[in-house]
Design a protein around this motif. Sequence first.
Motif, PDB file in Angstrom:
ATOM      1  N   ASP A  50     -11.627 -21.562  16.734  1.00  0.00           N
ATOM      2  CA  ASP A  50     -10.186 -21.838  16.652  1.00  0.00           C
ATOM      3  C   ASP A  50      -9.809 -22.702  15.451  1.00  0.00           C
ATOM      4  N   ASP A  51     -10.534 -22.553  14.342  1.00  0.00           N
ATOM      5  CA  ASP A  51     -10.195 -23.379  13.182  1.00  0.00           C
ATOM      6  C   ASP A  51      -9.857 -22.579  11.928  1.00  0.00           C
ATOM      7  N   ARG A  52     -10.155 -21.264  11.949  1.00  0.00           N
ATOM      8  CA  ARG A  52      -9.796 -20.417  10.812  1.00  0.00           C
ATOM      9  C   ARG A  52      -9.572 -18.997  11.326  1.00  0.00           C
ATOM     10  N   PHE A  53      -8.430 -18.439  10.975  1.00  0.00           N
ATOM     11  CA  PHE A  53      -8.027 -17.135  11.484  1.00  0.00           C
ATOM     12  C   PHE A  53      -7.863 -16.193  10.300  1.00  0.00           C
ATOM     13  N   THR A  54      -8.576 -15.077  10.333  1.00  0.00           N
ATOM     14  CA  THR A  54      -8.627 -14.172   9.190  1.00  0.00           C
ATOM     15  C   THR A  54      -8.186 -12.779   9.615  1.00  0.00           C
ATOM     16  N   TRP A  55      -7.303 -12.181   8.819  1.00  0.00           N
ATOM     17  CA  TRP A  55      -6.835 -10.827   9.090  1.00  0.00           C
ATOM     18  C   TRP A  55      -7.052  -9.935   7.875  1.00  0.00           C
ATOM     19  N   ALA A  56      -7.529  -8.728   8.148  1.00  0.00           N
ATOM     20  CA  ALA A  56      -7.530  -7.659   7.168  1.00  0.00           C
ATOM     21  C   ALA A  56      -6.199  -6.943   7.327  1.00  0.00           C
ATOM     22  N   VAL A  57      -5.449  -6.817   6.254  1.00  0.00           N
ATOM     23  CA  VAL A  57      -4.202  -6.064   6.265  1.00  0.00           C
ATOM     24  C   VAL A  57      -4.584  -4.639   5.872  1.00  0.00           C
ATOM     25  N   CYS A  58      -4.419  -3.722   6.823  1.00  0.00           N
ATOM     26  CA  CYS A  58      -4.993  -2.385   6.663  1.00  0.00           C
ATOM     27  C   CYS A  58      -3.963  -1.275   6.683  1.00  0.00           C
ATOM     28  N   GLU A  59      -4.324  -0.187   6.038  1.00  0.00           N
ATOM     29  CA  GLU A  59      -3.595   1.052   6.139  1.00  0.00           C
ATOM     30  C   GLU A  59      -3.870   1.560   7.567  1.00  0.00           C
ATOM     31  N   PRO A  60      -2.849   1.811   8.377  1.00  0.00           N
ATOM     32  CA  PRO A  60      -3.068   2.077   9.792  1.00  0.00           C
ATOM     33  C   PRO A  60      -3.820   3.368  10.126  1.00  0.00           C
ATOM     34  N   THR A  61      -3.735   4.383   9.296  1.00  0.00           N
ATOM     35  CA  THR A  61      -4.411   5.638   9.651  1.00  0.00           C
ATOM     36  C   THR A  61      -5.888   5.638   9.290  1.00  0.00           C
ATOM     37  N   THR A  62      -6.266   4.872   8.266  1.00  0.00           N
ATOM     38  CA  THR A  62      -7.669   4.851   7.851  1.00  0.00           C
ATOM     39  C   THR A  62      -8.371   3.541   8.198  1.00  0.00           C
ATOM     40  N   GLY A  63      -7.610   2.471   8.409  1.00  0.00           N
ATOM     41  CA  GLY A  63      -8.196   1.160   8.666  1.00  0.00           C
ATOM     42  C   GLY A  63      -8.718   0.478   7.419  1.00  0.00           C
ATOM     43  N   GLU A  64      -8.444   1.045   6.238  1.00  0.00           N
ATOM     44  CA  GLU A  64      -8.935   0.472   4.989  1.00  0.00           C
ATOM     45  C   GLU A  64      -8.222  -0.843   4.670  1.00  0.00           C
ATOM     46  N   LEU A  65      -8.999  -1.865   4.340  1.00  0.00           N
ATOM     47  CA  LEU A  65      -8.471  -3.181   3.980  1.00  0.00           C
ATOM     48  C   LEU A  65      -7.750  -3.095   2.647  1.00  0.00           C
ATOM     49  N   MET A  66      -6.486  -3.486   2.650  1.00  0.00           N
ATOM     50  CA  MET A  66      -5.672  -3.513   1.439  1.00  0.00           C
ATOM     51  C   MET A  66      -5.520  -4.937   0.914  1.00  0.00           C
ATOM     52  N   SER A  67      -5.423  -5.883   1.847  1.00  0.00           N
ATOM     53  CA  SER A  67      -5.317  -7.288   1.475  1.00  0.00           C
ATOM     54  C   SER A  67      -5.905  -8.132   2.601  1.00  0.00           C
ATOM     55  N   LEU A  68      -5.978  -9.434   2.362  1.00  0.00           N
ATOM     56  CA  LEU A  68      -6.645 -10.353   3.271  1.00  0.00           C
ATOM     57  C   LEU A  68      -5.797 -11.598   3.426  1.00  0.00           C
ATOM     58  N   ILE A  69      -5.673 -12.078   4.674  1.00  0.00           N
ATOM     59  CA  ILE A  69      -4.958 -13.320   4.944  1.00  0.00           C
ATOM     60  C   ILE A  69      -5.883 -14.242   5.723  1.00  0.00           C
ATOM     61  N   VAL A  70      -5.954 -15.491   5.273  1.00  0.00           N
ATOM     62  CA  VAL A  70      -6.768 -16.510   5.938  1.00  0.00           C
ATOM     63  C   VAL A  70      -5.870 -17.697   6.250  1.00  0.00           C
ATOM     64  N   VAL A  71      -5.878 -18.123   7.521  1.00  0.00           N
ATOM     65  CA  VAL A  71      -5.114 -19.287   7.954  1.00  0.00           C
ATOM     66  C   VAL A  71      -6.092 -20.340   8.461  1.00  0.00           C
TER      67      VAL A  71
END
Length: 110
Positions: A50-71
């Motif tokens: 619960d100290d770092r939250f990371t998301w891959a921002v993906c194209e929904p049909t392929t799941g390919e990572l387009m960008s990355l967000i880290v909180v």
Amino acid sequence: MEPVEINAGTWYLRALRDDNRVTDVPALTELGIADPAGFVVSAAAGWIDDDRFTWAVCEPTTGELMSLIVVAADPASLSGYARPGQRHTLDDAIPVITRFVEGALGIPLD
């Protein structure tokens, strides 16, 4: 906490992956991450702790990572990284993540 997946309309936000079905390692390498496989493991640990939250921002049909967000939780901060030509994916996802982090997790991002 378990990773939280978010449907952000045009983009699908999910935890980083490196398994036999989906790997984000090539995209993370393109973003300049020195140890992309280790980064995926570290991102999973951040959710558990619960100290770092990371998301891959993906194209929904392929799941390919387009960008990355880290909180980061303490001190609270948000960082974003986009693959070449994908800055718009990051720009679309940041307000969604900001609302989630502030509203659901109670972490103020200024």
